[in-house]
Scaffold this motif. Structure first.
Motif, PDB file in Angstrom:
ATOM      1  N   GLY A 122      44.238  36.595  28.789  1.00  0.00           N
ATOM      2  CA  GLY A 122      45.208  36.344  30.133  1.00  0.00           C
ATOM      3  C   GLY A 122      45.208  35.390  30.720  1.00  0.00           C
ATOM      4  N   ILE A 123      43.297  35.146  30.747  1.00  0.00           N
ATOM      5  CA  ILE A 123      42.958  34.000  32.049  1.00  0.00           C
ATOM      6  C   ILE A 123      42.444  32.798  31.684  1.00  0.00           C
ATOM      7  N   LEU A 124      42.266  32.347  29.875  1.00  0.00           N
ATOM      8  CA  LEU A 124      42.822  31.714  29.394  1.00  0.00           C
ATOM      9  C   LEU A 124      44.021  30.719  29.196  1.00  0.00           C
ATOM     10  N   LEU A 125      44.784  31.917  28.171  1.00  0.00           N
ATOM     11  CA  LEU A 125      46.193  31.454  28.941  1.00  0.00           C
ATOM     12  C   LEU A 125      46.824  30.731  30.119  1.00  0.00           C
ATOM     13  N   ALA A 126      46.588  31.591  31.302  1.00  0.00           N
ATOM     14  CA  ALA A 126      46.997  31.255  32.540  1.00  0.00           C
ATOM     15  C   ALA A 126      46.085  30.156  32.679  1.00  0.00           C
ATOM     16  N   VAL A 127      45.262  29.429  32.765  1.00  0.00           N
ATOM     17  CA  VAL A 127      44.542  28.526  32.835  1.00  0.00           C
ATOM     18  C   VAL A 127      44.976  26.832  32.485  1.00  0.00           C
ATOM     19  N   ARG A 128      45.357  27.260  31.336  1.00  0.00           N
ATOM     20  CA  ARG A 128      45.762  26.540  30.608  1.00  0.00           C
ATOM     21  C   ARG A 128      47.230  25.497  30.823  1.00  0.00           C
ATOM     22  N   LEU A 129      47.915  26.678  30.795  1.00  0.00           N
ATOM     23  CA  LEU A 129      49.699  26.538  31.604  1.00  0.00           C
ATOM     24  C   LEU A 129      48.993  26.240  33.035  1.00  0.00           C
ATOM     25  N   ALA A 148      50.449  34.215  35.110  1.00  0.00           N
ATOM     26  CA  ALA A 148      49.234  34.272  35.874  1.00  0.00           C
ATOM     27  C   ALA A 148      49.660  35.498  36.757  1.00  0.00           C
ATOM     28  N   GLY A 149      50.576  35.772  37.160  1.00  0.00           N
ATOM     29  CA  GLY A 149      50.717  36.811  38.432  1.00  0.00           C
ATOM     30  C   GLY A 149      50.667  37.637  37.549  1.00  0.00           C
ATOM     31  N   ALA A 150      50.719  38.244  36.063  1.00  0.00           N
ATOM     32  CA  ALA A 150      50.550  39.186  35.170  1.00  0.00           C
ATOM     33  C   ALA A 150      49.374  39.613  35.414  1.00  0.00           C
ATOM     34  N   VAL A 151      48.543  38.996  35.119  1.00  0.00           N
ATOM     35  CA  VAL A 151      47.099  38.801  34.749  1.00  0.00           C
ATOM     36  C   VAL A 151      46.098  39.148  35.896  1.00  0.00           C
ATOM     37  N   ALA A 152      46.841  38.463  37.175  1.00  0.00           N
ATOM     38  CA  ALA A 152      46.182  38.475  38.439  1.00  0.00           C
ATOM     39  C   ALA A 152      45.986  39.401  39.155  1.00  0.00           C
ATOM     40  N   ALA A 153      47.777  40.307  38.900  1.00  0.00           N
ATOM     41  CA  ALA A 153      48.039  41.497  39.201  1.00  0.00           C
ATOM     42  C   ALA A 153      47.421  42.780  38.627  1.00  0.00           C
ATOM     43  N   TYR A 154      46.943  42.791  37.051  1.00  0.00           N
ATOM     44  CA  TYR A 154      46.459  43.357  36.537  1.00  0.00           C
ATOM     45  C   TYR A 154      45.020  44.095  36.751  1.00  0.00           C
ATOM     46  N   ALA A 155      44.259  42.297  36.572  1.00  0.00           N
ATOM     47  CA  ALA A 155      42.714  41.816  36.606  1.00  0.00           C
ATOM     48  C   ALA A 155      42.958  43.219  38.451  1.00  0.00           C
ATOM     49  N   LEU A 156      43.133  42.026  39.550  1.00  0.00           N
ATOM     50  CA  LEU A 156      42.826  42.680  40.523  1.00  0.00           C
ATOM     51  C   LEU A 156      43.227  44.231  40.667  1.00  0.00           C
ATOM     52  N   SER A 157      43.957  45.167  40.245  1.00  0.00           N
ATOM     53  CA  SER A 157      44.570  46.401  40.849  1.00  0.00           C
ATOM     54  C   SER A 157      43.400  47.361  40.574  1.00  0.00           C
ATOM     55  N   PRO A 158      43.399  48.314  42.006  1.00  0.00           N
ATOM     56  CA  PRO A 158      42.078  49.013  41.776  1.00  0.00           C
ATOM     57  C   PRO A 158      42.665  50.309  40.254  1.00  0.00           C
ATOM     58  N   ASP A 212      39.317  45.322  29.827  1.00  0.00           N
ATOM     59  CA  ASP A 212      38.554  44.535  30.473  1.00  0.00           C
ATOM     60  C   ASP A 212      37.859  43.163  30.133  1.00  0.00           C
ATOM     61  N   LEU A 213      37.296  43.745  28.605  1.00  0.00           N
ATOM     62  CA  LEU A 213      36.657  42.626  27.933  1.00  0.00           C
ATOM     63  C   LEU A 213      37.425  41.456  27.435  1.00  0.00           C
ATOM     64  N   ILE A 214      38.282  42.296  26.991  1.00  0.00           N
ATOM     65  CA  ILE A 214      39.012  41.265  25.663  1.00  0.00           C
ATOM     66  C   ILE A 214      40.755  40.805  26.457  1.00  0.00           C
ATOM     67  N   LEU A 215      41.964  41.786  27.098  1.00  0.00           N
ATOM     68  CA  LEU A 215      43.184  41.703  27.285  1.00  0.00           C
ATOM     69  C   LEU A 215      42.738  40.394  28.525  1.00  0.00           C
ATOM     70  N   VAL A 216      42.126  40.692  29.705  1.00  0.00           N
ATOM     71  CA  VAL A 216      41.538  40.454  30.631  1.00  0.00           C
ATOM     72  C   VAL A 216      41.492  38.312  30.581  1.00  0.00           C
ATOM     73  N   PRO A 217      40.022  38.221  29.808  1.00  0.00           N
ATOM     74  CA  PRO A 217      40.031  36.925  29.666  1.00  0.00           C
ATOM     75  C   PRO A 217      40.414  36.493  29.031  1.00  0.00           C
TER      76      PRO A 217
END
Length: 133
Positions: free
Chosen positions: A74-81, A41-51, A67-72
């Motif tokens: 990563g979010i899906l994996l993190a949400v499941r954890l 979650a930290g890796a995904v959130a930091a990347y997604a929120l990075s400018p 933005d269209l593949i990696l972030v979603p």
């Protein structure tokens, strides 16, 4: 299905993604979140929120793939954890948050990657030039 319906669904999906990124940021900071979920979650959130993106958006096609593949994904994996009850709590908190957060750590990480890549590229060019014909 009409185009306006599809557009509405895409907008809803985008809002959910944005909400989940903020919810994952809360998950990282909560002691009840398992360590594996915090790391992802930290890796995904930091990347997604990075400018800054790993692949800049001005590069045709590839710039938007992260933005269209990696972030979603990563979010899906993190949400499941994250345990479902906690995730629901974090989503509620994220929904009430106004404005957009930004991640300085994400910015530093991406700029570091680009800096290392630039140094390696410069070293390779120098080595090629120094080798001569």
């Amino acid at each position: 299905m009409a185009l306006p319906d599809r557009l509405q669904r895409v907008k809803q999906w985008a809002r959910q993604i944005k909400r989940d990124v903020v919810a994952l940021w809360f998950a990282v900071r909560d002691r009840r979140t398992p360590l594996s979920a915090k790391v992802v979650a930290g890796a995904v959130a930091a990347y997604a929120l990075s400018p800054v993106d790993l692949i800049p958006d001005f590069i045709p096609i590839l710039g938007y793939l992260d933005d269209l593949i990696l972030v979603p994904l990563g979010i899906l994996l993190a949400v499941r954890l994250v345990p479902p009850a906690l995730m629901e709590e974090f989503r509620e908190r994220a929904t009430t948050l106004e404005g957009r957060l930004s991640s300085r750590s994400g910015l530093v990480a991406i700029l570091s990657i680009w800096s290392v890549a630039a140094v390696v590229a410069a070293w390779l060019v120098w080595r090629f030039i120094a080798a001569g014909p």
